[in-house]
Structures are given as C-alpha cells and as structure tokens.
Design an enzyme around this catalytic site. Structure first.
Site, mmCIF file in Angstrom:
data_model
loop_
_atom_site.group_PDB
_atom_site.id
_atom_site.type_symbol
_atom_site.label_atom_id
_atom_site.label_comp_id
_atom_site.label_asym_id
_atom_site.label_seq_id
_atom_site.Cartn_x
_atom_site.Cartn_y
_atom_site.Cartn_z
ATOM 1 N N HIS A 105 1.479 3.417 16.415
ATOM 2 C CA HIS A 105 1.610 2.061 16.188
ATOM 3 C C HIS A 105 1.518 1.125 17.222
ATOM 4 O O HIS A 105 0.859 0.101 17.374
ATOM 5 C CB HIS A 105 2.748 1.535 15.129
ATOM 6 C CG HIS A 105 2.653 1.951 13.889
ATOM 7 N ND1 HIS A 105 2.822 0.823 12.715
ATOM 8 C CD2 HIS A 105 2.479 2.995 13.126
ATOM 9 C CE1 HIS A 105 2.476 1.473 11.727
ATOM 10 N NE2 HIS A 105 2.488 2.468 11.893
ATOM 11 N N GLY B 97 0.739 -1.337 -0.021
ATOM 12 C CA GLY B 97 0.124 0.066 0.073
ATOM 13 C C GLY B 97 0.931 1.033 -0.067
ATOM 14 O O GLY B 97 2.034 1.193 0.279
ATOM 15 N N ALA C 134 10.116 -4.522 13.838
ATOM 16 C CA ALA C 134 10.065 -3.114 13.778
ATOM 17 C C ALA C 134 11.420 -2.941 12.815
ATOM 18 O O ALA C 134 12.508 -3.273 13.431
ATOM 19 C CB ALA C 134 9.841 -2.103 14.572
ATOM 20 N N THR C 135 11.365 -2.610 11.637
ATOM 21 C CA THR C 135 12.795 -2.530 10.836
ATOM 22 C C THR C 135 13.253 -1.027 10.773
ATOM 23 O O THR C 135 14.133 -0.822 10.249
ATOM 24 C CB THR C 135 12.576 -3.193 9.392
ATOM 25 O OG1 THR C 135 11.528 -2.223 8.780
ATOM 26 C CG2 THR C 135 12.212 -4.560 9.444
ATOM 27 N N ARG D 15 -1.361 -1.970 19.141
ATOM 28 C CA ARG D 15 -1.245 -3.250 19.067
ATOM 29 C C ARG D 15 -1.615 -4.158 20.397
ATOM 30 O O ARG D 15 -1.754 -3.168 21.297
ATOM 31 C CB ARG D 15 0.327 -3.597 19.160
ATOM 32 C CG ARG D 15 1.082 -3.259 17.890
ATOM 33 C CD ARG D 15 2.562 -3.162 18.080
ATOM 34 N NE ARG D 15 3.221 -2.197 17.269
ATOM 35 C CZ ARG D 15 4.582 -1.817 17.326
ATOM 36 N NH1 ARG D 15 5.117 -2.332 18.698
ATOM 37 N NH2 ARG D 15 5.049 -0.799 16.770
ATOM 38 N N ASP E 265 7.149 -4.847 9.707
ATOM 39 C CA ASP E 265 6.525 -3.684 9.381
ATOM 40 C C ASP E 265 8.017 -2.823 9.433
ATOM 41 O O ASP E 265 8.297 -2.224 10.480
ATOM 42 C CB ASP E 265 5.803 -3.150 10.190
ATOM 43 C CG ASP E 265 4.954 -1.967 9.494
ATOM 44 O OD1 ASP E 265 5.534 -1.550 8.573
ATOM 45 O OD2 ASP E 265 3.854 -1.636 10.193
ATOM 46 N N ALA F 36 1.457 5.597 1.124
ATOM 47 C CA ALA F 36 1.301 6.146 2.353
ATOM 48 C C ALA F 36 0.159 6.396 3.034
ATOM 49 O O ALA F 36 -1.096 6.786 2.359
ATOM 50 C CB ALA F 36 1.963 7.530 2.368
ATOM 51 N N ARG F 37 -0.347 6.314 4.094
ATOM 52 C CA ARG F 37 -1.639 6.222 4.872
ATOM 53 C C ARG F 37 -2.728 5.494 4.213
ATOM 54 O O ARG F 37 -3.608 5.686 4.135
ATOM 55 C CB ARG F 37 -1.929 7.474 5.146
ATOM 56 C CG ARG F 37 -0.783 8.533 5.753
ATOM 57 C CD ARG F 37 -0.929 7.979 7.198
ATOM 58 N NE ARG F 37 -0.046 9.049 8.022
ATOM 59 C CZ ARG F 37 0.590 8.545 9.250
ATOM 60 N NH1 ARG F 37 0.332 7.574 9.756
ATOM 61 N NH2 ARG F 37 1.401 9.403 9.823
ATOM 62 N N GLU G 278 13.265 -4.669 17.529
ATOM 63 C CA GLU G 278 13.748 -3.565 16.461
ATOM 64 C C GLU G 278 14.788 -4.387 16.033
ATOM 65 O O GLU G 278 15.818 -4.382 16.457
ATOM 66 C CB GLU G 278 13.899 -2.261 17.127
ATOM 67 C CG GLU G 278 12.758 -1.674 17.671
ATOM 68 C CD GLU G 278 13.184 -0.339 17.978
ATOM 69 O OE1 GLU G 278 14.286 -0.013 18.082
ATOM 70 O OE2 GLU G 278 12.145 0.523 18.429
#
Length: 399
Positions: free
Chosen positions: A270, A228, A252-253, A274, A300, A230-231, A282
């Site tokens: 975010h 997708g 988390a990358t 959750r 993500d 942005a937003r 991370e």
C-alpha cells in the site's frame, strides 16, 4: 483564444497498432484517438501527428495560417513528416519565452522528465498550460495564478495535477482536459468516471474549445465510501480518487501488528502505491480528525475501525454485549457518522463488503458481519458518492 485538439491520444495513437487488449478493441469511432496535437488560434501548432493536415481538415480548420510549430516531447510514436507549407518544428528552451507576431506568448516550463511544457498566453490574456505525456511540472512556486485551461496526462501522471493544485495553478474554474490518453482505461463510461474523479474531462479528436469560456467542471465528491471484497481493488480505487489532490492524509486503522510478516507485506504494498507527498497516520480515533479542517483524508479501512471498536466494548463476549456493549457500539458508530455528516474535509473511506459471502460459522463472526453491514449503511448515508469494487471494476451505487 481558441484551441482545436487535432489529436488527444498517446504518440502511437489509440487503438495502438496490433494491440489485442480490451481497451484497444473498444477504442473505435468517437473513442479512437490520434497522437495529441493542438492548434491554437490557427497560428500555433503544438506537437505534430501523422496526417496532421487531414486531421485539421476533418476539424474544419486549415494549417495555412500556422506560423510556429513547437515540439513538447521526444516522440516514441511513428515518424512524422512535416507537411509542405508548415514551418520547421522547434523547441523553446526551459525558462525562455517566445513572442509571436500574432500576439501570443509561449513560455517553456521545466519538467521532471524529458520534454518541454508550454504556457501559452493569448492576445486576449487567457492562459493555458500544455504538458507532454509522462511528465509533471518541476520547480513550481507558490502562489501561482490559475490557468484558464490545463491539458496534461491526467491518467498517467495524476500527481502533476496535484502539484499544480498545490500552488494554485489549477483552481476551481480551471478547465482540466485529459490528453495523451492510452489503453490504461477502457474508453467510454469508465474513462469519464475516472477523469471526473480527478476533476477533469476528455473530448473527442477534432473538438474546438474556447479558452476561458465557462465549462461545467466536474465537482469532486466531498465524501465517498468505497466498498468491496478481498482483493477487489477497493483500496486502489480509493487512492485513485485522491491522487490528483495535494497533501492527502492517509489514515491507517490497522496498526503495524508487530511480528506479522504477511501483514507487513500488505502495508508495504500500500505504501509503495501512494504518492510521496502523502502523509500517513495510524489511528482508529477518526472523530477528532473529521472535526478539524485540513487536507483530504483517506481512511483505510472502516472494517478494522469496527474491529477496534468492538474490542473496546467487549462485543465478543455475549454477557458484555448484552450488558451495555451493544449500546456502547451503537454510540461509537453514531459519533462517527455524525462527524462524517459535519466534516468540512474531503473524505474517502474504504470498507469491506462481507455480507454476500459464506455465513460465518461462529456467533462472533456473524455479529461482526451484521455490525459491519450496519456501519457501512450508516456511513454510506452520509456520503455523496458510494462505489462498489468487484473484480477490479468499479460500480457506482450513488452519485
């Protein structure tokens, strides 16, 4: 044990009275739902609804044999009169069990919100669990025997399903039925897709089910890629796909980016979405995580993984790119996709779709756009399901 769902909606019903939303406008015909009410073997009624006797008649059932009426939650819907001939409704205290002359046993289960859940065991030994809207079970102990059928607020409280799965109360053969359906999700294809992602299904009002009979329970895709812009809603969609599963590891990358307040606000938003039971790590070192057994992974996102990989091979410098950088990046991508192919874990990954926008003005920007397109295509090739989020809506590209 036979179960007839006289209603499957929220206490106010669907469509909600005087609600102008699009979901309510679509909730007509087979998608219209009365307040949830269950008739078990014609003798036990769980929750009342307006016009319950007419609903039973439409379903080809009679309330003449009902010997017990139990309420599960404080109703916030319309007032309901008890039809003539029905016993006065009652409630079983938490932790207590009620034995009926019909051979059914009803045990009240504790919840984390006001109301009472009911575990019903039929004369044939089959077991079902029914929870009121907006609730999840409390005080579950592991291990638990799987129920043959579970009826609960899948859309509103997916974490309830995760808790039941965590202790074994919902297993691979448990028939999960969504009830207390509201206008949060448009009825029809979107509702079916959302429920299938949780391993659940919905049925129309008036449906009769045999508890313990084999049903084609929706399979949860083991590897999913959500694309997708942005937003677009891609991260929300990815999180939804795992919120009914226990012990998810969120990968988390993007790192913390110390000093970047705007990035910190994004990360915080975010985190607040959750479930509290999720754990976060991370890292951009995805291959080792994919190579070991463990709980489901939510990655993500791949876009930031690629940024890190391109940094490491000097992809932004034309000379380094030509002198082995491009080959090194191809090898990094191949290692990742090979790990996705071989993994035994459930994986949901998020990535940006940037190839449909403005052509980047710089050579490095165009290089990143091209490499992300290649990465997305290679990763998608290893996934059972690929989704595209656009304007908060989700399109299924592969299933």
């Amino acid at each position: 044990m036979e179960l007839t769902l006289l209603g499957t909606g929220v206490p106010a019903g669907l469509p909600r009275p005087d609600c102008p939303c699009a979901a309510c406008a679509l909730a007509a015909g087979p998608y219209a739902r009365a307040a949830t009410s269950l008739l078990v073997d014609g003798s036990l009624l769980l929750d009342l609804m307006p016009g319950v006797a007419f609903a039973a008649a439409r379903a080809g059932r009679s309330l003449g044999g009902v010997r017990q009426v139990l309420l599960s939650h404080p109703h916030d819907g319309p007032a309901v009169e008890v039809p003539a001939g029905l016993p006065q409704p009652g409630r079983v205290p938490d932790g207590r069990e009620l034995a009926l002359l019909t051979g059914h046993r009803v045990r009240a289960t504790a919840l984390d919100a006001p109301g009472t859940g009911y575990a019903v065991t039929g004369p044939d030994g089959q077991r079902l669990l029914y929870l009121p809207p907006g609730t999840a079970p409390a005080g579950l102990e592991e291990p638990a025997e799987p129920y043959a059928m579970v009826l609960l607020d899948v859309v509103g409280r997916p974490d309830a399903l995760a808790r039941l799965r965590a202790v074994g109360a919902v297993g691979a053969t448990t028939d999960v039925i969504a009830v207390h359906l509201d206008h949060d999700v448009p009825p029809g294809a979107e509702e079916r897709r959302r429920l299938a992602a949780a391993g659940a299904r919905a049925v129309p009002d008036g449906t009769t089910l045999e508890v313990g009979a084999y049903e084609d329970v929706p399979d949860l895709p083991r590897r999913t890629l959500v694309l997708g812009g942005a937003r677009s809603g891609k991260s929300v969609e990815a999180e939804r796909r795992l919120e009914s599963l226990p012990r998810v590891l969120y990968v988390a990358t993007g790192g913390s980016r110390n000093g970047d307040t705007e990035w910190a606000a994004r990360v915080s938003a975010h985190q607040e979405r959750r479930p509290g039971s999720w754990r976060t790590v991370e890292t951009c070192d995805l291959v080792p995580l994919l190579g070991v057994d463990g709980p489901p992974l939510l990655v993500d996102c791949l876009s930031l993984w690629l940024t890190d990989a391109m940094d490491s091979v000097g992809a932004w410098d034309d000379a380094q790119w030509a002198d082995g950088g491009e080959r090194a990046l191809r090898e990094r991508v191949r290692e990742l996709t090979d790990a996705v192919r071989a993994t035994r874990r459930t994986v949901v990954a998020v990535s940006n779709e940037v190839g449909s926008g403005i052509v980047p003005a710089t050579a490095s920007g165009r290089r990143y756009r091209d490499e992300l397109g290649r990465l997305n295509a290679a990763f998608a090739q290893e996934c059972e399901q690929v989704l595209l989020a656009v304007a908060g809506q989700t399109l299924v590209l592969r299933e």
